[in-house]
Design an enzyme around this catalytic site. Structure first.
Site, short mmCIF file in Angstrom:
data_model
loop_
_atom_site.label_atom_id
_atom_site.label_comp_id
_atom_site.label_asym_id
_atom_site.label_seq_id
_atom_site.Cartn_x
_atom_site.Cartn_y
_atom_site.Cartn_z
N ILE A 134 0.85 -1.19 0.00
CA ILE A 134 0.00 0.00 0.00
C ILE A 134 0.89 1.23 0.00
CG2 ILE A 134 -0.36 -0.16 2.53
CD1 ILE A 134 -3.23 1.12 1.78
N GLU A 138 4.74 9.82 0.31
CA GLU A 138 5.49 10.34 -0.86
C GLU A 138 6.78 10.98 -0.37
OE1 GLU A 138 2.74 12.90 -2.87
OE2 GLU A 138 1.46 11.19 -3.43
N ILE A 168 7.98 2.27 0.75
CA ILE A 168 6.87 1.33 0.61
C ILE A 168 7.29 -0.11 0.95
CG2 ILE A 168 5.06 0.46 -0.95
CD1 ILE A 168 4.94 3.53 -0.06
N GLU A 251 -4.54 -0.88 11.57
CA GLU A 251 -3.11 -0.80 11.28
C GLU A 251 -2.34 -0.29 12.51
OE1 GLU A 251 -4.41 0.32 6.87
OE2 GLU A 251 -2.56 1.29 7.47
N GLY A 349 27.77 -4.69 27.11
CA GLY A 349 28.31 -4.65 25.74
C GLY A 349 27.68 -5.68 24.83
C1 FAD Z 1 10.39 1.12 7.39
C2 FAD Z 1 9.23 1.94 6.93
C3 FAD Z 1 8.18 1.33 6.25
C4 FAD Z 1 7.11 2.09 5.79
N1 FAD Z 1 6.11 1.47 5.07
C5 FAD Z 1 5.15 2.25 4.47
C6 FAD Z 1 4.20 1.66 3.57
O1 FAD Z 1 4.19 0.45 3.34
N2 FAD Z 1 3.30 2.49 2.97
C7 FAD Z 1 3.27 3.83 3.18
O2 FAD Z 1 2.44 4.51 2.61
N3 FAD Z 1 4.16 4.41 4.04
C8 FAD Z 1 5.10 3.66 4.68
N4 FAD Z 1 6.01 4.25 5.53
C9 FAD Z 1 5.96 5.69 5.73
C10 FAD Z 1 5.51 6.11 7.11
O3 FAD Z 1 4.15 5.80 7.34
C11 FAD Z 1 5.84 7.61 7.24
O4 FAD Z 1 7.25 7.70 7.35
C12 FAD Z 1 5.17 8.25 8.44
O5 FAD Z 1 3.79 8.35 8.23
C13 FAD Z 1 5.73 9.66 8.70
O6 FAD Z 1 5.72 10.43 7.55
P1 FAD Z 1 7.05 11.21 7.11
O7 FAD Z 1 8.16 10.21 7.10
O8 FAD Z 1 6.79 11.92 5.86
O9 FAD Z 1 7.31 12.21 8.28
P2 FAD Z 1 6.75 13.73 8.34
O10 FAD Z 1 5.29 13.72 8.13
O11 FAD Z 1 7.60 14.59 7.47
O12 FAD Z 1 7.06 14.08 9.87
C14 FAD Z 1 8.27 14.70 10.33
C15 FAD Z 1 8.07 15.06 11.80
O13 FAD Z 1 7.00 15.96 11.93
C16 FAD Z 1 6.11 15.51 12.91
N5 FAD Z 1 4.74 15.91 12.64
C17 FAD Z 1 4.02 15.63 11.55
N6 FAD Z 1 2.78 16.11 11.67
C18 FAD Z 1 2.71 16.70 12.90
C19 FAD Z 1 1.69 17.36 13.63
N7 FAD Z 1 0.47 17.51 13.13
N8 FAD Z 1 2.00 17.83 14.86
C20 FAD Z 1 3.22 17.66 15.37
N9 FAD Z 1 4.23 17.05 14.73
C21 FAD Z 1 3.97 16.56 13.52
C22 FAD Z 1 6.24 14.00 12.85
O14 FAD Z 1 5.75 13.40 14.02
C23 FAD Z 1 7.73 13.84 12.67
O15 FAD Z 1 8.35 13.92 13.92
C24 FAD Z 1 7.07 3.49 6.04
C25 FAD Z 1 8.10 4.10 6.74
C26 FAD Z 1 9.18 3.35 7.18
C27 FAD Z 1 10.28 4.06 7.89
#
Ligand code: FAD
Length: 386
Positions: A134, A138, A168, A251, A349
């Site tokens: 899914i 982006e 993803i 989820e 360690g």
């Molecule tokens: C190993 C891994 C697997 C993943 N698998 C999937 C997948 O299968 N499909 C998919 O679609 N995504 C996937 N993701 C993405 C994941 O869901 C996102 O990384 C996550 O939702 C955070 O989005 P971002 O990385 O863009 O962080 P950002 O949205 O850029 O956030 C950066 C910081 O801002 C903070 N922040 C954001 N909004 C707010 C708010 N309203 N108030 C206060 N602080 C805020 C966040 O908490 C964070 O500390 C995966 C990520 C990883 C690392």
């Protein structure tokens, strides 16, 4: 006396699971012990799990356990999924992207798919022949789903997809991807479209290098003028946000379930290790600092277990509130990270050496505070109900 796990955590309270769930647990454990544990470090080294493992899991009925039998699934419920998630967490089998495939993507197909879509994809997914993913996130957007910049331009009975997705799970192995995008770039409405491997213009990026979950296939996906037939749209146009919100509760529960199982397992590992390890003539476990630290961990683990099982009961009954699922994710992920760090410290360690279970579990746990919605986003969801 109620049955107890070795570290004395009472399992009496787990009335939530039935005998058939526990029988299923035995089957899952056999699979993990024979098909996963012996190969896991090799997969971590290679950064991916071979497709043969998916096929074997499918043969053994361990994929799509909640999917109705008529579509090739196990015909189980959230309890069966919870058992699978718990056992994968206990083994720290983080290389397998089964949960995204079986517990998330197939649920979307069951809930919103047309009869034709269900028959086309679900039996293959249950067999492990087709891997699901899914794609919401982006490169420039994660938490703020409404600002997605993947667009589905209408062209007759097709959509033309343009955009990119990041991080993803199952990206490289995926055969079908539920892509979240917008038909009208000016609107905030989201639509779900299923893009299949091999469609022209759909490419998979590099396998991402991560600090943890090293065996798990995580990649970028690119869509350049990909023509996707209308029959691949999941549910109604513009209702994607509603579908996502509905599914995201489960989820988030997955992270809570995983956290509870991981804490319980690593508490036991830490008790065993500190009992064996002697420093200044006495076991590490006998120091008051260790005993207090583990006593507190046991109390917290017991509390988390009670809460997670309560949530599980509610999701089984179909009435788990989204903010409660957010609480399960927030508390589970934060507690798991804090306690695993304490457990690692008690290993000295050796806790820093990858061959020790605590080391891998510690690094793998870090992402629980980030994916499926960050801890901060969970707090926002809960805060809206204040
Ligand atoms: C190993 C891994 C697997 C993943 N698998 C999937 C997948 O299968 N499909 C998919 O679609 N995504 C996937 N993701 C993405 C994941 O869901 C996102 O990384 C996550 O939702 C955070 O989005 P971002 O990385 O863009 O962080 P950002 O949205 O850029 O956030 C950066 C910081 O801002 C903070 N922040 C954001 N909004 C707010 C708010 N309203 N108030 C206060 N602080 C805020 C966040 O908490 C964070 O500390 C995966 C990520 C990883 C690392």
């Amino acid at each position: 006396m109620p049955p107890r796990s070795r570290c004395g955590l009472e399992i009496r309270m787990r009335t939530i699971l039935r005998d058939d769930h526990e029988l299923f647990r035995d089957q899952v454990r056999r699979f993990i012990n024979t098909q996963v544990v012996p190969f896991h470090s090799q997969w971590e080294h290679e950064g991916i799990v071979p497709k043969s493992v998916w096929l074997e899991a499918g043969r053994q009925g361990l994929l799509c356990v909640m999917t109705p039998e008529v579509y090739g699934g196990g015909g189980g419920d959230y309890g069966h999924s919870a058992v699978l998630i718990e056992e994968l967490a206990r083994a720290n089998a983080t290389a397998l992207g089964f949960t995204t495939h079986s517990e998330i993507v197939s649920n979307y197909f069951v809930a919103y798919g047309s009869e034709e879509q269900k028959r086309r994809w679900l039996p293959q997914m249950a067999a492990g022949a087709l891997v699901g993913a899914i794609a919401m996130t982006e490169p420039g957007m994660g938490s703020d789903l409404r600002s997605i910049r993947t667009f589905f331009r209408r062209d007759g009975d097709h959509y033309v997809v343009n955009g990119a997705k990041a991080f993803i799970t199952n990206g490289i192995n995926s055969g079908v991807v539920v892509v979240v995008g917008k038909v009208d770039p000016q609107s905030r409405d989201l639509t779900l479209l299923c893009v299949e491997d091999g469609m022209e213009g759909f490419t998979k990026g590099r396998k991402l290098e991560k600090i943890g979950l090293k065996g798990q296939d995580t990649s970028e996906l690119f869509f350049d003028e990909v023509r996707v037939p209308e029959k691949n749209r999941l549910g109604d146009e513009g209702r994607g946000f509603r579908y996502l919100s509905h599914q995201l509760a489960w989820e988030r529960m997955i992270i809570g379930i995983r956290a509870a199982a991981s804490i319980e397992t690593l508490l036991q590992e830490t008790i065993d290790y500190t009992r064996e390890r002697k420093i200044f003539g006495q076991p590490v476990l006998d120091y008051q600092n260790t005993r207090f630290s583990l006593a507190r961990a046991k109390a917290e683990a017991t509390m988390l277990r009670a809460f997670i099982d309560e949530c599980l009961g509610e999701i089984l009954a179909g009435n788990l509130a989204p903010e409660k699922a957010a609480m399960a994710k927030l508390l589970g992920a934060e507690m798991q990270n804090r306690l695993l760090d304490d457990f690692l410290q008690l290993h000295g360690g050796y806790g820093f050496m990858s061959e020790y279970k605590i080391a891998r579990a510690w690094v793998d746990a870090r992402v629980a505070r980030i994916y499926a919605g960050t801890s901060e986003v969970m707090k926002e969801i809960i805060a809206r109900t204040l």
